[in-house]
Design an enzyme around this catalytic site. Structure first.
Site, short mmCIF file in Angstrom:
data_model
loop_
_atom_site.label_atom_id
_atom_site.label_comp_id
_atom_site.label_asym_id
_atom_site.label_seq_id
_atom_site.Cartn_x
_atom_site.Cartn_y
_atom_site.Cartn_z
N HIS A 9 42.96 44.90 34.97
CA HIS A 9 41.82 43.99 35.12
C HIS A 9 40.60 44.75 35.63
O HIS A 9 40.73 45.71 36.39
CB HIS A 9 42.15 42.84 36.07
CG HIS A 9 42.67 43.27 37.41
ND1 HIS A 9 43.96 43.68 37.61
CD2 HIS A 9 42.06 43.36 38.62
CE1 HIS A 9 44.14 43.98 38.88
NE2 HIS A 9 42.98 43.82 39.52
N HIS A 20 37.07 44.23 37.73
CA HIS A 20 36.28 43.38 38.61
C HIS A 20 34.81 43.54 38.21
O HIS A 20 34.31 44.67 38.13
CB HIS A 20 36.42 43.83 40.07
CG HIS A 20 37.81 43.74 40.62
ND1 HIS A 20 38.21 42.72 41.45
CD2 HIS A 20 38.90 44.54 40.46
CE1 HIS A 20 39.48 42.90 41.80
NE2 HIS A 20 39.92 44.00 41.22
P1 5GP Z 1 43.34 44.30 42.57
O1 5GP Z 1 43.36 44.69 44.02
O2 5GP Z 1 44.73 44.26 41.98
O3 5GP Z 1 42.38 45.14 41.76
O4 5GP Z 1 42.72 42.86 42.53
C1 5GP Z 1 43.45 41.71 42.30
C2 5GP Z 1 42.50 40.54 42.44
O5 5GP Z 1 43.10 39.39 41.95
C3 5GP Z 1 42.07 40.26 43.89
O6 5GP Z 1 40.67 40.42 44.01
C4 5GP Z 1 42.53 38.82 44.13
O7 5GP Z 1 41.59 38.06 44.87
C5 5GP Z 1 42.69 38.29 42.71
N1 5GP Z 1 43.73 37.28 42.58
C6 5GP Z 1 44.99 37.35 43.04
N2 5GP Z 1 45.68 36.24 42.71
C7 5GP Z 1 44.81 35.44 42.02
C8 5GP Z 1 44.94 34.16 41.42
O8 5GP Z 1 46.00 33.51 41.44
N3 5GP Z 1 43.85 33.66 40.80
C9 5GP Z 1 42.67 34.35 40.76
N4 5GP Z 1 41.65 33.75 40.13
N5 5GP Z 1 42.51 35.56 41.31
C10 5GP Z 1 43.58 36.11 41.95
#
Ligand code: 5GP
Ligand code: ZN
Length: 137
Positions: A99, A101
């Protein structure tokens, strides 16, 4: 992936605030935004980490990343945009489904990156690392 949170969002088994969707790509608001409007852009198919994404799929994802950034600038009147992408727990990745951001930035939005610029002791160290990377391409 049955137990992947983002795959569940793609399948509609978990709710999300969708911003964009097509056959290959989904964009939805991050539930814990760094700045309100913080959007996640994912391939609908489960890939992880980034190098596992076929180039054609990644190109489609990146086209949406660009559109979301433009929408944040135009539609939210953001002053700037950060793009962030993590691979591996050591890099801060929590959800193991690729993903991006896309984070709208505003003057005085309260966020600042804890980006500590390091350095190399010798120019040779840089040359050796660049060579190592070139050899791995
Ligand atoms: P990472 O640290 O893996 O790059 O970011 C994962 C992101 O996913 C985090 O910013 C977190 O807030 C978001 N996230 C985690 N669970 C959910 C969810 O159930 N729904 C949404 N919309 N975002 C999520
Ligand atoms: Zn997944």
């Amino acid at each position: 992936m049955n137990d992947c949170i983002f795959c569940k969002i793609v399948r509609g088994e978990l709710p999300s605030a969708k911003v964009y969707e097509d056959d290959d790509v989904l964009a939805f608001l991050d539930i814990g935004p760094i700045v309100k409007g913080h959007t996640l852009v994912i391939p609908k198919a489960h890939y992880d980490p980034l190098p596992a994404v076929p180039a054609a799929q990644l190109a489609k994802v990146m086209a949406v990343v660009q559109r979301i950034a433009q929408a944040q600038l135009n539609g939210l009147s953001a002053d700037g945009v950060n793009i962030h992408q993590s691979n591996g727990a050591v890099a801060g990745q929590i959800v193991p489904h690729v993903h991006f951001h896309v984070i709208p930035r505003f003057a005085n939005d309260g966020h600042s990156w804890n980006w500590r610029a390091g350095g190399y002791s010798q120019p040779e160290e840089m040359k050796a690392l660049a060579e190592k990377l070139r050899a791995a391409l």
